[in-house]
Enzyme design. Structure first.
Site, PDB file in Angstrom:
ATOM      1  N   LYS A  95      15.802  19.547  50.585  1.00  6.73           N
ATOM      2  CA  LYS A  95      15.244  20.941  49.496  1.00  6.73           C
ATOM      3  C   LYS A  95      13.966  21.433  49.913  1.00  6.73           C
ATOM      4  O   LYS A  95      13.377  22.270  50.253  1.00  6.73           O
ATOM      5  CB  LYS A  95      14.795  20.170  48.394  1.00  6.73           C
ATOM      6  CG  LYS A  95      14.680  21.104  47.392  1.00  6.73           C
ATOM      7  CD  LYS A  95      14.262  20.226  46.167  1.00  6.73           C
ATOM      8  CE  LYS A  95      15.400  20.089  45.649  1.00  6.73           C
ATOM      9  NZ  LYS A  95      15.347  19.240  44.168  1.00  6.73           N
ATOM     10  N   LYS A 107      12.510   9.282  46.833  1.00  7.10           N
ATOM     11  CA  LYS A 107      12.985   9.483  45.279  1.00  7.10           C
ATOM     12  C   LYS A 107      12.518   7.709  44.844  1.00  7.10           C
ATOM     13  O   LYS A 107      13.053   6.540  45.735  1.00  7.10           O
ATOM     14  CB  LYS A 107      14.408   9.755  45.022  1.00  7.10           C
ATOM     15  CG  LYS A 107      14.510  10.443  43.235  1.00  7.10           C
ATOM     16  CD  LYS A 107      14.009  11.760  43.563  1.00  7.10           C
ATOM     17  CE  LYS A 107      14.594  12.535  42.075  1.00  7.10           C
ATOM     18  NZ  LYS A 107      14.039  13.516  41.731  1.00  7.10           N
ATOM     19  N   ASN A 222      12.634  19.532  30.574  1.00  3.64           N
ATOM     20  CA  ASN A 222      11.843  20.433  30.681  1.00  3.64           C
ATOM     21  C   ASN A 222      12.495  21.550  32.206  1.00  3.64           C
ATOM     22  O   ASN A 222      12.002  22.811  31.327  1.00  3.64           O
ATOM     23  CB  ASN A 222      11.072  19.604  32.186  1.00  3.64           C
ATOM     24  CG  ASN A 222       9.627  20.024  32.799  1.00  3.64           C
ATOM     25  OD1 ASN A 222      10.091  20.618  33.437  1.00  3.64           O
ATOM     26  ND2 ASN A 222       8.873  20.240  32.055  1.00  3.64           N
ATOM     27  N   SER A 351       4.544  20.733  43.367  1.00  4.81           N
ATOM     28  CA  SER A 351       3.712  20.265  43.243  1.00  4.81           C
ATOM     29  C   SER A 351       3.476  20.074  44.468  1.00  4.81           C
ATOM     30  O   SER A 351       1.905  19.331  44.815  1.00  4.81           O
ATOM     31  CB  SER A 351       5.076  18.790  43.931  1.00  4.81           C
ATOM     32  OG  SER A 351       5.559  18.605  42.837  1.00  4.81           O
TER      33      SER A 351
END
Length: 418
Positions: A95, A107, A222, A351
């Site tokens: 990604k 992660k 979200n 981010s």
């Protein structure tokens, strides 16, 4: 790889194998990129409010750091396990590469039901987890962010715990923080906004009008709620949404703003709002629509239900919501798939903006952030579409091959140490 052997990890590796085979990736690199670079499993003893100590299991997996610090969310969910976290870390690597960000994938997670904890218990759990993974994280090493079951408050506790360890404030150690301690404008809705931006590009590519588009969103966390709200603002008709309990369907369109007011602010359940017909999540996936956004958990669209999917565009808000077998069925049925590593990359893109702002101590306005997000994610969409056309592969394979190639080039240039 037995310690990682879960359905989600097998899916991530199968996708990788398929892309690696198509691009004739060097065998040595292929073996390296199947395995995480570093995995940590930690015990998290927490003193509960009744004074007994409960021990939870936590994880942090760094898949690759050849292109820069690793980056990835922290998930609090009862089903979190090492294989799932390793798969999500691998997807984060591709990604970040597809979006052109100078990151590798990571992660983290804790096997816990966060809603069953008190506020104080959640804080103690988070601080102990942050302390246990402290050797792995840092603004130049590995930067956590919110994910399923975590939010800005959890990130604030992680940032504070790290800062206490080093003796000074380090806002860049995590992203998705509150604005008061170095968070970024536009971060909360970034993933949903990114899903909308690429969906609008797909509608234009297919010569479909946003004004006539109907949208179904599975998952009202979200990502799902912001996707639904922004799609409504863009002129689409959102006909169904769901959470873990089930879904609401209204053929004439749901009023998402009013639904959010009742659901989030007033605390009503989706069913209690009575704003549409009550349906199951399985029924929701089979609704006829222009755009279907699976924004819940992995492996929701499988060989068992793929043939019944009746959308024109599948925009993957969640990570790994579609199995490889389902992919083939959907493609045969003419569904245009916007793969997860492209569709939901808005969160990591903003981010990245937050991290840059923290490192520079210089903050941007919201218009800047939206414009930069739009430029990066739509550029990634068109690059992926061009790659798919030129190589005669699916959008998923195009995104994977493009991302894997960027990471492979970094490894080949850096060489093997020692």
């Amino acid at each position: 790889m037995n310690e990682f052997d879960t359905p989600t990890f097998r899916l991530a590796v199968s996708q990788f194998d398929q892309a690696a085979e198509a691009m004739h990736l060097d065998h040595n690199l292929r073996e390296r990129l199947k395995q995480p670079q570093r995995s940590l499993v930690v015990s998290i003893p927490v003193r509960m409010d009744d004074d007994h100590v409960e021990v939870f299991t936590g994880y942090r997996v760094q898949h690759d750091s050849s292109r820069g610090p690793s980056k990835g969310g922290v998930r609090y969910h009862p089903n979190v396990n090492l294989g799932e976290v390793a798969a999500l870390a691998m997807w984060m690597t591709w990604k970040c590469a597809v979006a052109g960000l100078p990151y590798g994938g990571a992660k983290g997670g804790v096997a816990v039901a966060p809603k069953q904890l008190s506020h104080a218990e959640l804080q103690r759990l988070t601080r102990r987890y942050a302390a246990e993974i402290f050797p792995l994280i840092g603004p130049d090493k590995d930067v956590p962010a919110p994910d399923v079951g975590t939010d800005a408050q959890v990130m604030a506790w992680m940032m504070d715990t790290y800062s206490q360890q080093v003796g000074y404030a380090v806002p860049g150690v995590v992203t998705g923080k509150p604005l008061s301690i170095g968070g970024s404008l536009g971060r909360e809705e970034a993933t949903g906004r990114g899903v909308v931006y690429v969906t609008l590009e797909a509608l234009q590519h297919l010569q479909l009008s946003i004004d006539r588009a109907t949208v179904v969103v599975q998952g009202f966390g979200n990502v799902g709620m912001h996707t639904a709200l922004i799609m409504e603002q863009e002129g689409a008709r959102v006909v169904a949404v769901s959470d873990v309990t089930g879904g609401l369907y209204n053929e004439k369109g749901l009023n998402i703003r009013e639904l959010l007011e009742r659901y989030k602010t007033k605390g009503q359940t989706l069913k209690d709002t009575k704003m549409g017909d009550w349906i199951t999540n399985e029924e929701l996936l089979r609704l006829p629509c222009t755009v279907l956004v699976p924004a819940a958990l992995s492996e929701q669209i499988t060989v068992h239900n793929a043939a019944a999917i009746r959308c024109r565009i599948l925009a993957e808000g969640a990570n790994g919501p579609t199995t490889l077998e389902a992919d083939r069925i959907l493609e045969d049925n003419g569904v245009f798939i916007i793969p997860d590593i492209l569709a939901n990359s808005g969160g990591v893109i903003v981010s990245y903006f937050e991290w840059v702002q923290d490192l520079q101590r210089f903050f941007w306005n919201e218009a800047d952030i939206r414009n930069r997000l739009h430029d990066i994610i739509t550029s990634a969409f068109h690059q992926t579409k061009l790659f798919a056309t030129e190589k005669r592969v699916s959008m998923r394979m195009a995104a994977l091959m493009n991302g894997i190639d960027k990471v492979a080039q970094a490894h080949l240039q850096r060489g093997l140490y020692p």
